[in-house]
Write an enzyme that holds these catalytic residues in place. Structure first.
Site, PDB file in Angstrom:
ATOM      1  CG  HIS A  36      29.646   4.860  78.694  1.00  0.00           C
ATOM      2  ND1 HIS A  36      28.734   4.620  77.694  1.00  0.00           N
ATOM      3  CD2 HIS A  36      30.127   6.104  78.487  1.00  0.00           C
ATOM      4  CE1 HIS A  36      28.665   5.691  76.914  1.00  0.00           C
ATOM      5  NE2 HIS A  36      29.502   6.597  77.356  1.00  0.00           N
ATOM      6  CE  LYS A 148      33.806   6.443  70.622  1.00  0.00           C
ATOM      7  NZ  LYS A 148      33.617   7.626  69.747  1.00  0.00           N
ATOM      8  CG  ASP A 149      35.496  10.320  72.524  1.00  0.00           C
ATOM      9  OD1 ASP A 149      35.168  10.514  71.356  1.00  0.00           O
ATOM     10  OD2 ASP A 149      34.766   9.713  73.340  1.00  0.00           O
ATOM     11  CG  LEU A 183      31.541  -1.070  72.462  1.00  0.00           C
ATOM     12  CD1 LEU A 183      31.138  -1.574  73.857  1.00  0.00           C
ATOM     13  CD2 LEU A 183      30.683  -1.749  71.401  1.00  0.00           C
ATOM     14  CB  SER A 184      30.257   5.161  69.586  1.00  0.00           C
ATOM     15  OG  SER A 184      29.576   6.394  69.424  1.00  0.00           O
TER      16      SER A 184
HETATM   17  O1  PAF Z   1      32.861  11.920  76.170  1.00  0.00           O
HETATM   18  C1  PAF Z   1      31.758  12.371  76.563  1.00  0.00           C
HETATM   19  O2  PAF Z   1      30.792  11.636  76.733  1.00  0.00           O
HETATM   20  C2  PAF Z   1      31.622  13.872  76.813  1.00  0.00           C
HETATM   21  O3  PAF Z   1      32.373  14.615  75.910  1.00  0.00           O
HETATM   22  C3  PAF Z   1      31.933  14.275  78.265  1.00  0.00           C
HETATM   23  C4  PAF Z   1      33.385  13.987  78.622  1.00  0.00           C
HETATM   24  C5  PAF Z   1      31.028  13.531  79.223  1.00  0.00           C
HETATM   25  C6  PAF Z   1      31.715  15.773  78.457  1.00  0.00           C
HETATM   26  O4  PAF Z   1      30.390  16.140  78.180  1.00  0.00           O
END
Ligand code: PAF
Length: 287
Positions: A36, A148-149, A183-184
């Site tokens: 993040h 990652k997503d 990382l998650s």
């Molecule tokens: O990836 C995430 O943490 C969530 O899916 C997001 C984009 C903040 C939406 O809630």
């Protein structure tokens, strides 16, 4: 750093800022890790005002998923964001974003039923709905999402195109731990043994990438047959392992050769114990 939970005050503030400078936005669900923080650093390069949101969005969790137990460590998150020089942290409560009578949701189309969407019904509808709200509240010019997503990123890029949103959605490369595990926030749930097993995921992705470069004439199924046991033999429970071939993440056919695919991309979802982990890699020659 301004901390606000009212959507109205946040929107007013951002509209005022926007007259003077562009805004870059990083949406999160908190429990912030280095991944993040990399997104926030990227946001800082893009615009002079940076807004981050922390909101665990109930709309994107299924009834048997981890909404209740999702880690919430607000004070620690605040410290991290402050030290990076974030201008505004938007931290609404559920009732702030979904007041009594809230009813409109974004339908993301077929892409939301594939890959993760096949196992998490309505998940991407929930993601797209909250992200559209957050975009509207923050009035951002840029928004940064982790690769990652990758399916989420693709769906948000589609959303901004489909709804003509004047926002540049930027994907940022996955940040990995020393053992190359992505990382998650959910890595917190892993026992030491499960964490060791999770180490297989990046190994399998790296192998897939090497295979695609060395033997591009092999078919999708020939590749997957090599990869599947490397996950399951190490105690991971495979949910899906799939190759897609296009920007819309359409599935490749089992007998397609890797070299025939325009944008080959491998996606994986596994369970380590009860924790669901996902990862992905491009199998394109130039990445
Ligand atoms: O990836 C995430 O943490 C969530 O899916 C997001 C984009 C903040 C939406 O809630």
């Amino acid at each position: 750093m301004l901390i606000l939970n009212s959507p109205e005050v946040t929107q007013e503030t951002c509209l005022r800022w926007k007259k003077e400078s562009p805004i870059a936005f990083v949406p999160t669900m908190g429990c912030l890790h280095e991944g993040h923080l990399e997104l926030v650093k990227k946001a800082k390069q893009l615009a002079s005002k940076v807004v981050v949101s922390i909101f665990v969005n109930p709309l994107q969790f299924g009834p048997n998923e981890d909404f209740e137990k999702y880690p919430r460590v607000f004070e620690q998150d605040c410290e991290k964001l402050k030290s990076l020089g974030v201008d505004l942290l938007f931290h609404p409560g559920v009732k702030d974003l979904y007041p009594e009578g809230f009813s409109t949701k974004v339908s993301v189309g077929d892409i939301g039923n594939r890959l993760c969407g096949a196992f998490r019904p309505n998940h991407f509808e929930g993601v797209a709905t909250v992200v559209l709200k957050l975009f509207s509240i923050t009035n951002c010019d840029f928004a940064v999402f982790g690769e990652k997503d990758f399916q989420q990123l693709t769906i948000i890029q589609q959303l901004t195109r489909d709804f003509n949103l004047p926002i540049c959605v930027i994907g940022h490369p996955t940040v990995r731990a020393e053992d190359a595990v992505a990382l998650s926030s959910r890595n917190h749930y892993l026992s030491p043994l499960e964490r060791e097993a999770a180490g297989q995921i990046p190994k399998v992705l790296e192998l897939a990438k090497r295979e695609a470069l060395q033997y591009p004439e092999q078919t999708v199924e020939q590749l997957l047959v090599k990869l599947r046991p490397l996950l399951t033999e190490h105690g991971l429970k495979l949910q899906y392992l799939e190759v897609t071939h296009s920007r819309q993440l359409l599935p490749a056919q089992a007998n397609d050769s890797l070299m025939s695919l325009a944008l080959p991309h491998l996606f994986v979802a596994v369970y380590a114990g009860t924790t669901r982990l996902i990862d992905n890699v491009s199998l394109a020659i130039d990445r």
